[in-house]
Design a protein around this motif. Structure first.
Motif, PDB file in Angstrom:
ATOM      1  N   GLN A 116      29.989 -20.285  28.935  1.00 53.13           N
ATOM      2  CA  GLN A 116      28.983 -19.604  28.124  1.00 53.13           C
ATOM      3  C   GLN A 116      28.228 -18.568  28.948  1.00 53.13           C
ATOM      4  O   GLN A 116      27.881 -17.489  28.455  1.00 53.13           O
ATOM      5  CB  GLN A 116      28.016 -20.628  27.527  1.00 53.13           C
ATOM      6  CG  GLN A 116      28.651 -21.510  26.468  1.00 53.13           C
ATOM      7  CD  GLN A 116      27.748 -22.635  26.020  1.00 53.13           C
ATOM      8  OE1 GLN A 116      26.780 -22.976  26.699  1.00 53.13           O
ATOM      9  NE2 GLN A 116      28.053 -23.230  24.886  1.00 53.13           N
ATOM     10  N   LEU A 117      27.971 -18.892  30.231  1.00 55.31           N
ATOM     11  CA  LEU A 117      27.273 -17.936  31.088  1.00 55.31           C
ATOM     12  C   LEU A 117      28.153 -16.720  31.357  1.00 55.31           C
ATOM     13  O   LEU A 117      27.668 -15.592  31.391  1.00 55.31           O
ATOM     14  CB  LEU A 117      26.871 -18.619  32.401  1.00 55.31           C
ATOM     15  CG  LEU A 117      25.772 -17.924  33.211  1.00 55.31           C
ATOM     16  CD1 LEU A 117      25.021 -18.949  34.060  1.00 55.31           C
ATOM     17  CD2 LEU A 117      26.334 -16.856  34.112  1.00 55.31           C
ATOM     18  N   GLU A 119      30.338 -15.535  29.289  1.00 57.97           N
ATOM     19  CA  GLU A 119      30.274 -14.744  28.059  1.00 57.97           C
ATOM     20  C   GLU A 119      28.946 -13.994  27.979  1.00 57.97           C
ATOM     21  O   GLU A 119      28.888 -12.842  27.520  1.00 57.97           O
ATOM     22  CB  GLU A 119      30.455 -15.659  26.851  1.00 57.97           C
ATOM     23  CG  GLU A 119      31.838 -16.282  26.767  1.00 57.97           C
ATOM     24  CD  GLU A 119      31.973 -17.241  25.598  1.00 57.97           C
ATOM     25  OE1 GLU A 119      31.029 -17.332  24.798  1.00 57.97           O
ATOM     26  OE2 GLU A 119      33.027 -17.886  25.479  1.00 57.97           O
ATOM     27  N   GLU A 120      27.876 -14.637  28.428  1.00 61.97           N
ATOM     28  CA  GLU A 120      26.568 -13.991  28.410  1.00 61.97           C
ATOM     29  C   GLU A 120      26.544 -12.776  29.333  1.00 61.97           C
ATOM     30  O   GLU A 120      25.814 -11.811  29.089  1.00 61.97           O
ATOM     31  CB  GLU A 120      25.492 -14.993  28.827  1.00 61.97           C
ATOM     32  CG  GLU A 120      24.077 -14.437  28.791  1.00 61.97           C
ATOM     33  CD  GLU A 120      23.039 -15.451  29.266  1.00 61.97           C
ATOM     34  OE1 GLU A 120      21.887 -15.059  29.476  1.00 61.97           O
ATOM     35  OE2 GLU A 120      23.399 -16.636  29.436  1.00 61.97           O
ATOM     36  N   ASN A 122      28.609 -10.571  29.575  1.00 56.72           N
ATOM     37  CA  ASN A 122      28.941  -9.441  28.698  1.00 56.72           C
ATOM     38  C   ASN A 122      29.639  -8.299  29.438  1.00 56.72           C
ATOM     39  O   ASN A 122      29.170  -7.171  29.460  1.00 56.72           O
ATOM     40  CB  ASN A 122      27.686  -8.918  27.998  1.00 56.72           C
ATOM     41  CG  ASN A 122      28.027  -8.031  26.817  1.00 56.72           C
ATOM     42  OD1 ASN A 122      29.095  -8.174  26.235  1.00 56.72           O
ATOM     43  ND2 ASN A 122      27.119  -7.141  26.475  1.00 56.72           N
ATOM     44  N   LEU A 189      21.107  -9.572  33.714  1.00 58.01           N
ATOM     45  CA  LEU A 189      21.572 -10.959  33.779  1.00 58.01           C
ATOM     46  C   LEU A 189      20.862 -11.703  34.905  1.00 58.01           C
ATOM     47  O   LEU A 189      20.402 -12.841  34.710  1.00 58.01           O
ATOM     48  CB  LEU A 189      23.080 -10.998  33.987  1.00 58.01           C
ATOM     49  CG  LEU A 189      23.673 -12.405  34.156  1.00 58.01           C
ATOM     50  CD1 LEU A 189      23.536 -13.196  32.867  1.00 58.01           C
ATOM     51  CD2 LEU A 189      25.131 -12.341  34.588  1.00 58.01           C
ATOM     52  N   GLY A 310      17.539 -13.146  25.158  1.00 56.51           N
ATOM     53  CA  GLY A 310      18.980 -13.311  25.281  1.00 56.51           C
ATOM     54  C   GLY A 310      19.550 -14.452  24.465  1.00 56.51           C
ATOM     55  O   GLY A 310      20.742 -14.759  24.594  1.00 56.51           O
ATOM     56  N   ARG A 311      18.734 -15.082  23.630  1.00 55.04           N
ATOM     57  CA  ARG A 311      19.224 -16.182  22.801  1.00 55.04           C
ATOM     58  C   ARG A 311      20.137 -15.649  21.704  1.00 55.04           C
ATOM     59  O   ARG A 311      19.967 -14.532  21.211  1.00 55.04           O
ATOM     60  CB  ARG A 311      18.058 -16.948  22.174  1.00 55.04           C
ATOM     61  CG  ARG A 311      17.088 -17.531  23.186  1.00 55.04           C
ATOM     62  CD  ARG A 311      17.724 -18.647  24.007  1.00 55.04           C
ATOM     63  NE  ARG A 311      17.914 -19.852  23.230  1.00 55.04           N
ATOM     64  CZ  ARG A 311      17.052 -20.877  23.198  1.00 55.04           C
ATOM     65  NH1 ARG A 311      15.938 -20.809  23.904  1.00 55.04           N
ATOM     66  NH2 ARG A 311      17.287 -21.941  22.476  1.00 55.04           N
ATOM     67  N   GLU A 312      21.104 -16.466  21.309  1.00 56.16           N
ATOM     68  CA  GLU A 312      22.066 -16.052  20.281  1.00 56.16           C
ATOM     69  C   GLU A 312      21.473 -16.284  18.896  1.00 56.16           C
ATOM     70  O   GLU A 312      21.768 -17.262  18.216  1.00 56.16           O
ATOM     71  CB  GLU A 312      23.380 -16.802  20.454  1.00 56.16           C
ATOM     72  CG  GLU A 312      24.154 -16.368  21.687  1.00 56.16           C
ATOM     73  CD  GLU A 312      25.504 -17.053  21.800  1.00 56.16           C
ATOM     74  OE1 GLU A 312      25.627 -18.218  21.336  1.00 56.16           O
ATOM     75  OE2 GLU A 312      26.442 -16.443  22.337  1.00 56.16           O
ATOM     76  N   GLY A 414      31.613 -12.356  23.581  1.00 57.47           N
ATOM     77  CA  GLY A 414      30.256 -11.958  23.250  1.00 57.47           C
ATOM     78  C   GLY A 414      30.213 -11.272  21.902  1.00 57.47           C
ATOM     79  O   GLY A 414      31.198 -11.225  21.161  1.00 57.47           O
ATOM     80  N   LYS A 424      33.770 -16.062  20.868  1.00 61.32           N
ATOM     81  CA  LYS A 424      33.574 -17.185  21.786  1.00 61.32           C
ATOM     82  C   LYS A 424      34.945 -17.744  22.147  1.00 61.32           C
ATOM     83  O   LYS A 424      35.605 -18.362  21.312  1.00 61.32           O
ATOM     84  CB  LYS A 424      32.703 -18.267  21.140  1.00 61.32           C
ATOM     85  CG  LYS A 424      31.225 -17.903  21.066  1.00 61.32           C
ATOM     86  CD  LYS A 424      30.414 -19.068  20.537  1.00 61.32           C
ATOM     87  CE  LYS A 424      28.929 -18.843  20.743  1.00 61.32           C
ATOM     88  NZ  LYS A 424      28.539 -18.848  22.158  1.00 61.32           N
TER      89      LYS A 424
END
Length: 786
Positions: A116-117, A119-120, A122, A189, A310-312, A414, A424
């Motif tokens: 997940q990190l 993907e964050e 980006n 980031l 930065g929350r989805e 992302g 994802k």
């Protein structure tokens, strides 16, 4: 003595394109694996830096005189004088985020939080570290110097380490993960991670090289200020996301540890230090002053803080939603998990906003501004701002690369602004999709898909094409406004209907197909299907249908881009995208009503009594799990090749599904596969309404002819003298109070419903009236359209 670790690295002479600018800088050194003992006497393999020109000499990450050009470092490795190459960060514009101990070097599986990190990040360059146990993110960084380490699991040592303009070096493996042609900015980031895990954006213990594991277990050591060290430990663990209760419980486990000083009041001391940490954390975040009469400004600032966090969070239809990984039921009552969207509630929004900003109100007693939680009225006002949110618009979630509406390929994890899709990949690696595949290349890719279903007993080639269409449609569904229902039917259970549906879901999502039951009536089906569409499911299957499948809501879900769906438990509806692939399975599945023209039917027949006992050399679900990346790319190659070919098939598109016909049906026919739409005729032939109409027409023609006109009463009066005619009328208009008689009212309404419908060149028509009652006649009108 422990064996020397395996070195994970690619072709160091041909580094990925994103790293090529670094090879022009004189920042390079080399390293060797060396076994050293720590202070506790435990041996551990290390990678001390050595000079590239003189591999026997130490290099210093803060002394450029010990660095060398990239070519020198490469020569030393190729001459077997060093195990690997490294890059000194000091004075460069390169930042790095190490994800330590998050990868299984044997299987390549990465911990979910680490994926997940990634993907964050980006688009940041990502590679496997030389140990094979971690990942490293690289990008351009110009912010203040920082070096910070955050350990999330003390047993496995999993965590992250951040480097920016610091006197450290990083190893370079060249084993790139994903695609990155140019190093992107990394400051955002890094700043987010520092704020998230240290709580304040700076390290409270920056100048103290503390071994927190040892301190927790054995105390601060002689000469140390135990109060300061205790607070450092609490702040460190709080920065990892631990609650005060969890911290206190952990410290209480070690009677000789740092918590020993506060025996008997440990929880209170931890809480006191924890509150200090929270205060420092909030002081580093943006402040929002809450004053009466200023709600619009406060809500605006709260949204700005939410976006910066930065929350989805997304807007979809009329809701603010967020993705969650949830468990659900697959076919045969199997447990599975998958991504779904849930509406953001006020309590959750309060929690997130309170962490994203420091809300302040004026306390007249204290004559000071005091921190508060995000006010309920702020959260309510924000959630009610439908149509005025600045959140990204979410079309749906995808778990595999996909083709956008224009045919371009989206492979970057992302949020993709061009399509509105949140990609994802959940740690799954996919080979690159060919940009310009030829027709022969696409034909080979289609054959690979055909091999996957080679053991299924399809009745015809068109049935096989329906299965392949189901796979391709599910992968491409987010880019099409509508798509038909894919039905799967067999005479007996165990033939493979649900397995093919699971295969479609496995390719698109990496998980089994979520299923719902048909229910006893249309209302139940509407509630269940509506809930799945609200959750943003990629695909949904109506499993094991026991009754003829017909539903006006299901018809709308197939042919409408948006649906107004009622929220369960609320007296409100929300407009929701209807962009899920829909499937249905059943033994001798029957589709009725308006759903017929919206359905492709795949028929399977194993021609044996116990098809579930058959044995095969391959297990398709296992094959997909082992080679999902390759198989997904094969499917996308078929679609991409058709897009870039510029060719078009001269066929009539399926009404209501024109985009699907162009994106899915035509590529299959182009490559020589059967037309999946050829199965619609058998769907129509098995329609129970059509069969009932055909029976009434046949008996009407035999008993009443095609010339005379009759009132409804006259038709009913003639029926009892002929048992077959009577039975045909009872099938469509039996009296509810007396099942053995034909209802005058119901027969009249049925005739109005089927008026003008042609079956075998015949149609029932209304031709005037007599005594105020309509007259009906069976007429020869010619052949019906195909």
């Amino acid at each position: 003595m422990a064996a020397k670790p395996k070195t994970f690295q690619g072709d160091l002479a041909h580094l990925p394109p994103a790293l090529l600018p670094l090879t022009e800088q004189v920042h390079w050194l080399v390293w060797n694996w060396e076994l050293r003992k720590n202070k506790g006497g435990k041996e551990r393999w290390t990678k001390p830096p050595r000079q590239a020109r003189y591999p026997g000499e130490d290099a210093k990450s803060n002394d450029p005189r010990t660095w060398a050009p990239y070519r020198c470092a490469l020569d030393a490795v190729q001459a077997h004088k060093a195990d690997g190459i490294g890059y000194a960060l000091l004075g460069s514009d390169i930042g790095a985020v190490d994800l330590d101990h998050v990868r299984d070097p044997a299987t390549g599986v990465v911990l979910r939080w680490a994926q997940q990190l990634v993907e964050e990040a980006n688009g940041a360059y990502c590679e496997v570290t030389v140990s094979g146990e971690g990942l490293r993110l690289l990008g351009r960084a110009t912010g203040p110097d920082d070096q910070r380490k955050f350990t999330f699991d003390r047993k496995t040592r999993a965590g992250i380490e951040i480097f920016r303009n610091t006197a450290r070096y990083i190893t370079v493996s060249g084993l790139q993960v994903g695609e990155c042609r140019e190093l992107p900015p990394l400051d955002d980031l890094i700043d987010r991670l520092l704020a998230r895990y240290s709580g304040t954006g700076f390290d409270f213990n920056k100048d103290k090289k503390l071994d927190y594991d040892d301190i927790v277990k054995n105390g601060a050591g002689p000469g140390a200020n135990r109060s300061d060290v205790f607070q450092s430990v609490v702040w460190h663990l709080a920065g990892q996301g631990w609650s005060s209760e969890r911290i206190a419980d952990e410290l209480a486990r070690y009677p000789n540890g740092i918590g020993a000083k506060y025996a008997g009041r440990l929880h209170a001391e931890v809480q006191r230090s924890y509150e200090k940490w929270r205060a420092r954390k909030r002081s580093a975040t943006r402040q929002i002053v809450v004053t009466p009469g200023d709600l619009p400004r406060v809500v605006d600032e709260a949204e700005a803080a939410l976006l910066a966090s930065g929350r989805e969070f997304f807007q979809r239809g009329g809701l603010v939603v967020r993705p969650v990984l949830s468990r659900f039921k697959a076919a045969d009552d199997r447990d599975a998990e998958g991504w779904q969207l849930i509406a953001v509630t006020r309590p959750h929004l309060t929690d997130v906003l309170t962490g994203a900003a420091r809300f302040l109100r004026f306390d007249r007693r204290a004559n000071a501004w005091v921190p508060i939680d995000a006010p309920n009225k702020v959260c309510d006002a924000y959630l009610a701002r439908q149509g005025n949110w600045n959140l990204p618009v979410l079309t749906g979630i995808a778990n595999a690369p996909f083709l956008r509406v224009d045919g371009s390929i989206c492979e970057q994890p992302g949020y993709d602004p061009a399509s509105g899709v949140l990609l994802k990949l959940d740690g799954q690696r996919f080979p690159p999709v060919p940009q310009q595949p030829s027709k022969d290349y696409a034909r080979a890719a289609l054959e690979e898909i055909h091999q996957l279903i080679s053991t299924f007993p399809f009745v015809s080639a068109a049935d096989k094409s329906v299965a392949v269409s189901g796979f391709l449609t599910t992968l491409d569904r987010r880019s099409m406004p509508t798509a038909p229902l894919h039905g799967f039917s067999a005479p007996i259970a165990g033939t493979g209907k649900s397995k093919i549906v699971d295969m479609a879901a496995m390719l698109a999502t990496g998980r089994l197909m979520p299923v719902i039951s048909q229910g006893r009536n249309e209302e139940e089906l509407e509630k269940r299907l509506g809930a799945e569409l609200l959750a943003g499911k990629t695909a949904i299957s109506i499993d094991n249908c026991e009754y003829p499948l017909q539903s006006s809501f299901l018809c709308q879900a197939l042919t409408q881009r948006q649906l107004n769906i009622r929220l369960l438990g609320f007296s409100k509806t929300v407009e929701t995208p209807a962009n899920a692939s829909l499937f249905a399975t059943g033994n001798n599945l029957v589709v009725a009503g308006d759903l017929i023209r919206r359905t492709l039917m795949c028929s399977l027949d194993a021609r044996c009594e116990r098809p579930e006992l058959r044995r095969f050399d391959i297990e398709p679900i296992g094959v997909i799990r082992a080679g999902r990346g390759r198989l997904v790319v094969a499917a996308l190659t078929v679609l991409r090749a058709w897009h870039v070919s510029g060719e078009r098939m001269q066929i009539m598109p399926l009404g209501g599904f024109e985009d699907w016909s162009a994106r899915i049906r035509e590529p299959l026919i182009w490559l020589g596969a059967a037309d999946p739409c050829d199965t619609i005729s058998k769907v129509r032939a098995s329609d129970p309404d059509q069969e009932a109409l055909r029976a009434v027409m046949a008996q009407w023609k035999r008993c009443l002819g095609t010339i005379s006109r009759y009132t409804v009463q006259a038709v009913i009066a003639r029926a009892p003298v002929d048992i077959d005619f009577h039975a045909a009328l009872l099938n469509v208009a039996a009296s509810r109070s007396s099942g053995g008689t034909v209802s005058n009212d119901r027969l009249g309404r049925w005739l109005k419903k089927v008026e003008g419908r042609i079956v075998g060149e015949l149609a029932l028509e209304r031709t005037g009236s007599a005594g105020g009652y309509p007259l009906w006649r069976l007429s020869n009108v010619g052949s019906s359209p195909v």
